[in-house]
Design an enzyme around this catalytic site. Structure first.
Site, mmCIF file in Angstrom:
data_model
loop_
_atom_site.group_PDB
_atom_site.id
_atom_site.type_symbol
_atom_site.label_atom_id
_atom_site.label_comp_id
_atom_site.label_asym_id
_atom_site.label_seq_id
_atom_site.Cartn_x
_atom_site.Cartn_y
_atom_site.Cartn_z
ATOM 1 N N GLU A 16 0.690 -1.262 -0.051
ATOM 2 C CA GLU A 16 0.043 0.075 0.446
ATOM 3 C C GLU A 16 0.936 1.117 0.051
ATOM 4 O O GLU A 16 1.858 0.808 0.506
ATOM 5 C CB GLU A 16 -0.974 -0.220 1.822
ATOM 6 C CG GLU A 16 -1.701 -1.006 1.096
ATOM 7 C CD GLU A 16 -2.809 -1.660 2.146
ATOM 8 O OE1 GLU A 16 -3.227 -0.262 3.772
ATOM 9 O OE2 GLU A 16 -4.150 -1.558 1.878
ATOM 10 N N HIS A 55 -9.866 9.663 4.611
ATOM 11 C CA HIS A 55 -9.416 9.097 3.099
ATOM 12 C C HIS A 55 -9.964 9.944 2.316
ATOM 13 O O HIS A 55 -11.244 10.685 1.707
ATOM 14 C CB HIS A 55 -10.505 8.100 4.047
ATOM 15 C CG HIS A 55 -9.366 6.801 2.771
ATOM 16 N ND1 HIS A 55 -10.072 6.699 1.173
ATOM 17 C CD2 HIS A 55 -9.015 5.675 3.489
ATOM 18 C CE1 HIS A 55 -8.911 5.732 1.414
ATOM 19 N NE2 HIS A 55 -8.466 4.799 2.458
ATOM 20 N N ARG A 62 -2.750 9.770 1.449
ATOM 21 C CA ARG A 62 -3.583 9.894 1.341
ATOM 22 C C ARG A 62 -4.118 12.217 2.071
ATOM 23 O O ARG A 62 -4.932 12.557 2.111
ATOM 24 C CB ARG A 62 -4.501 9.634 2.959
ATOM 25 C CG ARG A 62 -4.010 8.305 2.370
ATOM 26 C CD ARG A 62 -5.220 7.284 3.568
ATOM 27 N NE ARG A 62 -4.505 5.984 3.592
ATOM 28 C CZ ARG A 62 -5.621 5.139 4.416
ATOM 29 N NH1 ARG A 62 -5.627 5.358 5.868
ATOM 30 N NH2 ARG A 62 -5.373 3.826 3.826
ATOM 31 N N HIS A 101 -11.682 9.692 9.280
ATOM 32 C CA HIS A 101 -11.779 7.717 9.139
ATOM 33 C C HIS A 101 -10.861 7.608 10.238
ATOM 34 O O HIS A 101 -11.353 6.513 10.358
ATOM 35 C CB HIS A 101 -10.503 7.877 7.603
ATOM 36 C CG HIS A 101 -10.287 6.131 7.040
ATOM 37 N ND1 HIS A 101 -11.226 5.297 6.977
ATOM 38 C CD2 HIS A 101 -9.409 6.045 6.766
ATOM 39 C CE1 HIS A 101 -10.781 4.435 7.165
ATOM 40 N NE2 HIS A 101 -9.687 4.583 6.887
ATOM 41 N N ARG A 142 -0.785 8.362 10.287
ATOM 42 C CA ARG A 142 -0.581 6.721 10.401
ATOM 43 C C ARG A 142 -0.473 6.123 8.701
ATOM 44 O O ARG A 142 -1.005 6.632 7.669
ATOM 45 C CB ARG A 142 -1.666 6.054 10.642
ATOM 46 C CG ARG A 142 -2.018 4.760 10.682
ATOM 47 C CD ARG A 142 -3.268 4.805 10.910
ATOM 48 N NE ARG A 142 -4.438 4.889 10.044
ATOM 49 C CZ ARG A 142 -4.744 3.608 9.237
ATOM 50 N NH1 ARG A 142 -6.081 2.564 9.130
ATOM 51 N NH2 ARG A 142 -6.046 4.519 7.868
HETATM 52 C C1 LIG Z 1 -14.067 1.720 6.981
HETATM 53 C C2 LIG Z 1 -12.260 1.173 7.335
HETATM 54 C C3 LIG Z 1 -11.417 0.912 6.994
HETATM 55 C C4 LIG Z 1 -10.378 0.302 7.272
HETATM 56 N N1 LIG Z 1 -9.578 -0.186 7.346
HETATM 57 C C5 LIG Z 1 -8.187 -0.873 7.945
HETATM 58 C C6 LIG Z 1 -7.043 -1.305 7.500
HETATM 59 O O1 LIG Z 1 -7.164 -2.104 6.080
HETATM 60 N N2 LIG Z 1 -5.939 -1.850 8.025
HETATM 61 C C7 LIG Z 1 -6.092 -1.330 9.336
HETATM 62 O O2 LIG Z 1 -5.222 -1.681 10.037
HETATM 63 N N3 LIG Z 1 -6.754 -0.353 10.028
HETATM 64 C C8 LIG Z 1 -8.054 -0.218 9.243
HETATM 65 N N4 LIG Z 1 -8.799 0.947 9.506
HETATM 66 C C9 LIG Z 1 -8.356 1.410 10.706
HETATM 67 C C10 LIG Z 1 -9.040 -0.073 11.722
HETATM 68 O O3 LIG Z 1 -10.142 -0.598 11.587
HETATM 69 C C11 LIG Z 1 -9.536 1.057 13.628
HETATM 70 O O4 LIG Z 1 -8.134 1.726 13.752
HETATM 71 C C12 LIG Z 1 -9.032 -0.824 14.539
HETATM 72 O O5 LIG Z 1 -9.957 -1.350 13.728
HETATM 73 C C13 LIG Z 1 -9.995 0.521 16.204
HETATM 74 O O6 LIG Z 1 -9.719 -1.005 15.944
HETATM 75 P P1 LIG Z 1 -10.086 0.217 18.051
HETATM 76 O O7 LIG Z 1 -10.052 -1.553 18.934
HETATM 77 O O8 LIG Z 1 -9.247 0.467 18.614
HETATM 78 O O9 LIG Z 1 -11.514 0.123 17.997
HETATM 79 P P2 LIG Z 1 -12.917 -0.315 17.477
HETATM 80 O O10 LIG Z 1 -12.586 -1.603 16.484
HETATM 81 O O11 LIG Z 1 -13.920 0.916 16.433
HETATM 82 O O12 LIG Z 1 -13.478 -1.153 19.134
HETATM 83 C C14 LIG Z 1 -14.685 -0.182 19.131
HETATM 84 C C15 LIG Z 1 -14.737 -0.977 20.436
HETATM 85 O O13 LIG Z 1 -15.448 -0.462 21.500
HETATM 86 C C16 LIG Z 1 -16.812 -0.039 21.512
HETATM 87 N N5 LIG Z 1 -17.378 1.593 22.503
HETATM 88 C C17 LIG Z 1 -16.945 1.978 22.146
HETATM 89 N N6 LIG Z 1 -17.879 3.073 22.263
HETATM 90 C C18 LIG Z 1 -18.121 2.527 23.893
HETATM 91 C C19 LIG Z 1 -18.179 2.976 25.121
HETATM 92 N N7 LIG Z 1 -18.910 4.327 25.177
HETATM 93 N N8 LIG Z 1 -19.285 2.308 25.749
HETATM 94 C C20 LIG Z 1 -19.553 0.547 25.572
HETATM 95 N N9 LIG Z 1 -18.643 -0.016 24.801
HETATM 96 C C21 LIG Z 1 -18.080 1.553 23.067
HETATM 97 C C22 LIG Z 1 -17.402 -0.047 20.436
HETATM 98 O O14 LIG Z 1 -19.330 -0.751 20.171
HETATM 99 C C23 LIG Z 1 -16.514 -1.177 20.119
HETATM 100 O O15 LIG Z 1 -16.470 -2.229 20.373
HETATM 101 C C24 LIG Z 1 -9.892 1.203 8.913
HETATM 102 C C25 LIG Z 1 -11.292 1.936 9.443
HETATM 103 C C26 LIG Z 1 -12.105 1.965 8.964
HETATM 104 C C27 LIG Z 1 -13.113 3.032 9.647
#
Ligand SMILES: Cc1cc2nc3c(=O)[nH]c(=O)nc-3n(C[C@H](O)[C@H](O)[C@H](O)COP(=O)(O)OP(=O)(O)OC[C@H]3O[C@@H](n4cnc5c(N)ncnc54)[C@H](O)[C@@H]3O)c2cc1C
Length: 523
Positions: free
Chosen positions: A115, A231, A277, A340, A375
């Site tokens: 990428e 994005h 980006r 994003h 990032r």
């Molecule tokens: C469309 C898209 C494509 C992406 N593609 C990529 C990729 O190809 N490669 C890459 O490395 N990254 C990618 N990213 C970024 C990556 O997906 C995220 O940065 C990463 O998954 C975040 O993980 P996390 O565990 O921190 O949070 P998340 O996976 O967002 O999980 C958050 C959790 O917190 C919970 N939560 C939030 N607030 C509360 C609350 N008040 N009470 C209870 N629960 C709560 C939610 O319900 C959820 O379960 C992408 C993001 C998006 C949106």
């Protein structure tokens, strides 16, 4: 649906990659309550398409991954955090594979792709463009085998309890609007991103910055909030959500065209569509501005690429666009940029510790400084794995010394109520304001206006009586943190672009912003 216990050893708020990975680590030391405010499958992790980066191929080296990460970060990566990420990443991924994650292969070997801004092919992907979904599936399956872990869906955490200067538990509100307290020895914020601060975002509805807002209210330091990655290419149709059209499409040769059908990127950057980006996003904003259309778009054009290959390589993108009658193999795809990814968040050390005793953060909600001002693509799923695991390990070791907390009484129930149009309107106004004044291109006067208007909304969000009202309150607070940090950083760097300070200023700003109370400092 499971009911959460009133007392546990660890609370993990968030069931994405960071929260689940931490929970698996914590399960060896005590009872772990994992909360998701909607279904486990509703998170940024679930929507991650392109892949996860790690130096695992024979042609790659961790030092190259390290260097690429630093280059993308525009001088602001915390080198120690980046080092941890690339060093521990391969081990965490091998572990994921042992736990059943099915990455795409070429024959029996893992298939790596490249990428933008990666100097080697090092991106692993799953089911073409469903990498996050597959990782989440495997982590959740693993977590379910561990008896100490309870995952409770539709449980909304509203605030943290601070007792004697340390976190003693959380408040949550069920989907019925009932307030409960859960006491615990340690709390991990793994609440993900903040895309919902903006009118246009690739993030799902859950991404309302709840973790950052809860942490700030509890006295935690918040860092690097001005750095938000937009994005360049999200589907833009009135009837559709802003579905992400992965950078990998441009990697495969897609062109960007304006309304006159002119391929415009070569005039903005030597790498054309493969420019960083932020450069592509700003170029699109400029093309939209100079267009005379009332609701302008630009187009992503894949029509010159092999249709069968596109369908096989991007099955999810193909089928999602087809739902909206856009055939990516024959039609131009209308797009606009969208919020994003948040580089900033709750400031932590390399073990996920915040400045509040017993409070940890990991994943997109946290700011270790690993991403600096921008990032590197596909480093965020890896960050969730690596730093989620580290936070879990450290919380485990701290449990032995931390005091147990007594059980709390229930608070009176608050009604969730019917959909409150005034709350929805308020959120919409704040999202528009953030998009227009704290978006891809910023300036001092717009940021000051945004701060003033957001402060005007604060009183309206103060007494939240429903989950949605809490989200409004959190959007308001996090929006203020972004706007204040963006105003204080009088330069342009990485994802933060100021029209009135278009150059990078290392003499003053080769530092992280840290918000404490109302003040923003650079250190
Ligand atoms: C469309 C898209 C494509 C992406 N593609 C990529 C990729 O190809 N490669 C890459 O490395 N990254 C990618 N990213 C970024 C990556 O997906 C995220 O940065 C990463 O998954 C975040 O993980 P996390 O565990 O921190 O949070 P998340 O996976 O967002 O999980 C958050 C959790 O917190 C919970 N939560 C939030 N607030 C509360 C609350 N008040 N009470 C209870 N629960 C709560 C939610 O319900 C959820 O379960 C992408 C993001 C998006 C949106």
């Amino acid at each position: 649906m499971k009911t959460p216990p009133r007392e546990t050893d660890f609370v993990v708020i968030g069931a994405g990659v960071a929260g689940l990975r931490a929970a698996i680590e914590l399960a060896a030391a005590g009872r772990v309550l994992v909360l998701a405010k909607r279904e486990v499958t509703e998170s940024n992790t679930q929507y991650a398409q392109g892949g996860i980066a790690a130096a695992l191929s024979d042609e790659d080296e961790v030092t190259l991954h390290y260097q690429d990460t630093l280059n993308a970060g525009a001088g602001l990566c915390n080198p120690e955090a980046a080092h941890v990420l690339v060093e521990e990443g391969p081990e965490r991924i091998e572990e994921l594979i042992r736990w059943g994650t099915e990455f795409d292969r070429s024959g029996t070997k893992l298939a790596f792709t490249r990428e933008g801004a990666h100097s080697r092919d090092r991106i692993l992907h799953a089911h073409g463009d469903s990498t996050g979904r597959e990782i989440l599936r495997a982590l959740y399956a693993k977590a379910k085998t561990l008896h100490h872990i309870s995952v409770c869906e539709f449980e909304f955490s509203t605030d943290l309890h601070i007792e004697h200067d340390r976190v003693g538990g959380i408040s949550l509100m069920s989907d019925k609007g009932v307030h409960e307290h859960v006491s615990a020895s340690g709390v991990l914020l793994a609440t993900g991103g903040l895309g919902q601060l903006y009118r246009n975002t690739t993030n799902p509805n859950v991404a309302t910055a709840d973790g950052v807002a809860m942490a700030y209210r509890a006295g935690a330091e918040i860092s690097d909030m001005e750095f938000i990655q937009f994005h360049p290419t999200a589907l833009y149709l009135r009837t559709a959500p802003r579905f992400l059209l992965s950078e990998a499409l441009r990697g495969e040769g897609a062109y960007l065209r304006n309304l006159e059908m002119v391929r415009f990127m070569p005039k903005y950057h030597e790498l054309a569509e493969l420019a960083p980006r932020d450069v592509v996003a700003r170029a699109i904003v400029h093309e939209l501005e100079v267009s005379r259309a009332t609701d302008p778009v630009v187009y992503l054009d894949l029509t010159h690429l092999r249709a069968e290959h596109l369908k096989k390589r991007f099955p999810r993108i193909y089928s999602t666009c087809m739902q909206y009658n856009v055939d990516i193999t024959t039609d131009l795809i209308p797009i606009r940029p969208a919020a994003h990814y948040a580089m900033g968040g709750v400031k932590t050390d390399l073990e996920g510790r915040t400045n509040v005793a017993g409070l940890y953060a990991a994943g997109e909600a946290a700011a270790t400084g690993v991403h600096g001002a921008n990032r590197l693509a596909s480093n965020s799923l890896l960050e969730g794995l690596v730093f989620g695991a580290r936070a879990g390990m450290h919380m485990r070791s701290e449990l032995k010394t931390s005091p147990k907390h007594k059980e709390e009484k229930h608070r009176p129930a608050a009604s969730n109520g019917p959909v409150d149009t005034s709350t929805e309107n308020l959120i919409r106004q704040m999202q528009d304001l953030m998009w227009n004044k704290v978006g891809i291109v910023r300036d001092g006067s717009g940021l000051r206006t945004a701060i003033q208007e957001l402060q005007g909304f604060t009183a309206k969000t103060a007494y939240a009586q429903s989950r949605r009202a809490y989200e409004a309150k959190n959007i308001n607070l996090a929006g203020l943190l972004v706007a204040r940090s963006a105003l204080a950083r009088e330069e342009s760097r990485g994802a933060h672009y100021r029209l009135d300070f278009p150059d990078r200023n290392d003499a003053r700003f080769l530092k992280h912003s840290v918000v404490r109370g109302e003040s923003v400092q650079f250190e």
